[in-house]
Design a protein around this motif. Sequence first.
Motif, PDB file in Angstrom:
ATOM      1  N   LYS A   5      38.146  52.208  31.352  1.00 46.38           N
ATOM      2  CA  LYS A   5      36.855  52.420  32.009  1.00 46.38           C
ATOM      3  C   LYS A   5      36.566  51.285  32.973  1.00 46.38           C
ATOM      4  O   LYS A   5      36.732  50.115  32.641  1.00 46.38           O
ATOM      5  N   ILE A   6      36.171  51.629  34.166  1.00 44.31           N
ATOM      6  CA  ILE A   6      35.895  50.601  35.170  1.00 44.31           C
ATOM      7  C   ILE A   6      34.419  50.632  35.543  1.00 44.31           C
ATOM      8  O   ILE A   6      33.729  51.640  35.385  1.00 44.31           O
ATOM      9  N   SER A   7      33.947  49.507  36.047  1.00 43.25           N
ATOM     10  CA  SER A   7      32.559  49.405  36.498  1.00 43.25           C
ATOM     11  C   SER A   7      32.537  49.015  37.965  1.00 43.25           C
ATOM     12  O   SER A   7      33.322  48.182  38.419  1.00 43.25           O
ATOM     13  N   VAL A   8      31.635  49.634  38.698  1.00 41.69           N
ATOM     14  CA  VAL A   8      31.469  49.366  40.125  1.00 41.69           C
ATOM     15  C   VAL A   8      30.004  49.057  40.390  1.00 41.69           C
ATOM     16  O   VAL A   8      29.122  49.807  39.962  1.00 41.69           O
ATOM     17  N   LYS A  70      26.577  39.875  36.688  1.00 38.38           N
ATOM     18  CA  LYS A  70      26.802  41.283  37.008  1.00 38.38           C
ATOM     19  C   LYS A  70      28.019  41.453  37.919  1.00 38.38           C
ATOM     20  O   LYS A  70      28.835  42.359  37.721  1.00 38.38           O
ATOM     21  N   VAL A  71      28.134  40.595  38.921  1.00 35.57           N
ATOM     22  CA  VAL A  71      29.265  40.686  39.837  1.00 35.57           C
ATOM     23  C   VAL A  71      30.568  40.318  39.131  1.00 35.57           C
ATOM     24  O   VAL A  71      31.595  40.970  39.311  1.00 35.57           O
ATOM     25  N   GLU A  72      30.518  39.290  38.317  1.00 33.42           N
ATOM     26  CA  GLU A  72      31.714  38.841  37.618  1.00 33.42           C
ATOM     27  C   GLU A  72      32.249  39.897  36.661  1.00 33.42           C
ATOM     28  O   GLU A  72      33.464  40.030  36.469  1.00 33.42           O
ATOM     29  N   SER A  73      31.359  40.676  36.054  1.00 32.17           N
ATOM     30  CA  SER A  73      31.780  41.663  35.065  1.00 32.17           C
ATOM     31  C   SER A  73      32.263  42.971  35.689  1.00 32.17           C
ATOM     32  O   SER A  73      32.830  43.822  35.003  1.00 32.17           O
ATOM     33  N   ALA A  74      32.061  43.138  36.993  1.00 36.58           N
ATOM     34  CA  ALA A  74      32.441  44.380  37.666  1.00 36.58           C
ATOM     35  C   ALA A  74      33.912  44.370  38.057  1.00 36.58           C
ATOM     36  O   ALA A  74      34.493  43.315  38.313  1.00 36.58           O
ATOM     37  N   HIS A  75      34.507  45.555  38.122  1.00 36.64           N
ATOM     38  CA  HIS A  75      35.884  45.694  38.610  1.00 36.64           C
ATOM     39  C   HIS A  75      35.916  45.916  40.122  1.00 36.64           C
ATOM     40  O   HIS A  75      36.862  45.519  40.790  1.00 36.64           O
ATOM     41  N   GLY A  76      34.882  46.581  40.629  1.00 37.19           N
ATOM     42  CA  GLY A  76      34.807  46.865  42.055  1.00 37.19           C
ATOM     43  C   GLY A  76      33.424  46.557  42.588  1.00 37.19           C
ATOM     44  O   GLY A  76      32.428  46.694  41.871  1.00 37.19           O
ATOM     45  N   LEU A  98      25.829  31.907  46.953  1.00 37.11           N
ATOM     46  CA  LEU A  98      25.472  31.521  45.589  1.00 37.11           C
ATOM     47  C   LEU A  98      26.560  31.894  44.582  1.00 37.11           C
ATOM     48  O   LEU A  98      26.449  31.567  43.400  1.00 37.11           O
ATOM     49  N   MET A  99      27.585  32.595  45.068  1.00 36.56           N
ATOM     50  CA  MET A  99      28.700  33.000  44.203  1.00 36.56           C
ATOM     51  C   MET A  99      29.997  32.433  44.751  1.00 36.56           C
ATOM     52  O   MET A  99      30.000  31.630  45.667  1.00 36.56           O
ATOM     53  N   GLY A 100      31.130  32.839  44.146  1.00 34.18           N
ATOM     54  CA  GLY A 100      32.397  32.292  44.604  1.00 34.18           C
ATOM     55  C   GLY A 100      33.585  33.040  44.031  1.00 34.18           C
ATOM     56  O   GLY A 100      33.491  34.217  43.676  1.00 34.18           O
ATOM     57  N   PHE A 101      34.702  32.336  43.926  1.00 35.85           N
ATOM     58  CA  PHE A 101      35.938  32.959  43.460  1.00 35.85           C
ATOM     59  C   PHE A 101      35.781  33.574  42.076  1.00 35.85           C
ATOM     60  O   PHE A 101      36.365  34.621  41.772  1.00 35.85           O
ATOM     61  N   LYS A 102      35.011  32.943  41.217  1.00 34.90           N
ATOM     62  CA  LYS A 102      34.843  33.428  39.845  1.00 34.90           C
ATOM     63  C   LYS A 102      34.288  34.844  39.821  1.00 34.90           C
ATOM     64  O   LYS A 102      34.620  35.641  38.941  1.00 34.90           O
ATOM     65  N   GLN A 103      33.462  35.151  40.790  1.00 34.52           N
ATOM     66  CA  GLN A 103      32.854  36.482  40.834  1.00 34.52           C
ATOM     67  C   GLN A 103      33.693  37.496  41.613  1.00 34.52           C
ATOM     68  O   GLN A 103      33.658  38.692  41.300  1.00 34.52           O
ATOM     69  N   GLU A 105      37.265  36.984  43.036  1.00 39.09           N
ATOM     70  CA  GLU A 105      38.725  36.931  43.122  1.00 39.09           C
ATOM     71  C   GLU A 105      39.379  38.057  42.332  1.00 39.09           C
ATOM     72  O   GLU A 105      39.051  38.298  41.172  1.00 39.09           O
ATOM     73  N   GLY A 106      40.292  38.759  42.989  1.00 36.94           N
ATOM     74  CA  GLY A 106      41.024  39.843  42.351  1.00 36.94           C
ATOM     75  C   GLY A 106      40.270  41.145  42.253  1.00 36.94           C
ATOM     76  O   GLY A 106      40.804  42.129  41.728  1.00 36.94           O
ATOM     77  N   LYS A 107      39.032  41.199  42.764  1.00 38.41           N
ATOM     78  CA  LYS A 107      38.225  42.422  42.698  1.00 38.41           C
ATOM     79  C   LYS A 107      38.448  43.282  43.935  1.00 38.41           C
ATOM     80  O   LYS A 107      38.736  42.795  45.018  1.00 38.41           O
ATOM     81  N   MET A 108      38.283  44.581  43.755  1.00 39.65           N
ATOM     82  CA  MET A 108      38.284  45.498  44.882  1.00 39.65           C
ATOM     83  C   MET A 108      36.927  45.453  45.567  1.00 39.65           C
ATOM     84  O   MET A 108      35.893  45.339  44.908  1.00 39.65           O
ATOM     85  N   MET A 109      36.927  45.525  46.889  1.00 40.93           N
ATOM     86  CA  MET A 109      35.676  45.446  47.641  1.00 40.93           C
ATOM     87  C   MET A 109      35.630  46.545  48.688  1.00 40.93           C
ATOM     88  O   MET A 109      36.597  46.778  49.414  1.00 40.93           O
ATOM     89  N   GLY A 110      34.494  47.225  48.765  1.00 45.11           N
ATOM     90  CA  GLY A 110      34.253  48.238  49.789  1.00 45.11           C
ATOM     91  C   GLY A 110      33.065  47.829  50.641  1.00 45.11           C
ATOM     92  O   GLY A 110      32.155  47.145  50.160  1.00 45.11           O
ATOM     93  N   LEU A 111      33.038  48.256  51.902  1.00 44.16           N
ATOM     94  CA  LEU A 111      32.025  47.784  52.844  1.00 44.16           C
ATOM     95  C   LEU A 111      31.288  48.936  53.519  1.00 44.16           C
ATOM     96  O   LEU A 111      31.898  49.920  53.936  1.00 44.16           O
ATOM     97  N   ILE A 112      29.962  48.755  53.638  1.00 38.60           N
ATOM     98  CA  ILE A 112      29.115  49.730  54.317  1.00 38.60           C
ATOM     99  C   ILE A 112      28.118  48.980  55.191  1.00 38.60           C
ATOM    100  O   ILE A 112      27.474  48.033  54.736  1.00 38.60           O
ATOM    101  N   GLY A 113      28.010  49.399  56.451  1.00 40.86           N
ATOM    102  CA  GLY A 113      27.078  48.756  57.369  1.00 40.86           C
ATOM    103  C   GLY A 113      26.141  49.770  57.998  1.00 40.86           C
ATOM    104  O   GLY A 113      26.520  50.913  58.262  1.00 40.86           O
TER     105      GLY A 113
END
Length: 204
Positions: A5-8, A70-76, A98-103, A105-113
Amino acid sequence: MSKDKISVIGISGSIRENSYTSAAVELALEGAQEFGAEVELIELRKYELVFCNTEGEDNYPKDVAKLREKVESAHGIILGTPEYHGGYSGVLKNALDLMGFKQFEGKMMGLIGVSGGKMGAINALNGLRVVGRTLHSWVIPQQASISEAWKKFDDKGSLADKDLHKQVKNVGQQLAKFSFLHHSNQAMEFLRLWESAIENPGAE
């Protein structure tokens, strides 16, 4: 898929109530949810944040730690932003600072503008793509840029343009798929076997 199970999460970088950016991110999260992901919308306007200052973290409000967790615990992660003067919003910039690699690194990221002008939000998205790479995130190729947003959303805040509706939703769907593949037990086992395989003697 229950074992994997993944979280986004989707982060809206707008502080306007009933913003087009939040509506777009929410639509992308619907796409991720349809794939089976657990989703959550984070509206930064509802968080008490401060300007980033590494020397004063002891005095940060609790919402900073809440956002980080919340960001750190998410997969995406889906980042949504209005475009201001050719860049992404200052609210989102500060939240990222206010965040960094810990939140990320290694996560999938999607972008909307989202933009009020005809040029769309491509410059803002390009800026966020650089941020994602810098934080060692996997920024997916799919993205959505909504120009003249005031024409594309109806009175209820729904994205009425069918092509854009599909495009935005696809960002969430693709993000969920890549997040699942990246974190699934099968993928991890494949990588383990691949890394432990005997080197190809013919490669020399």
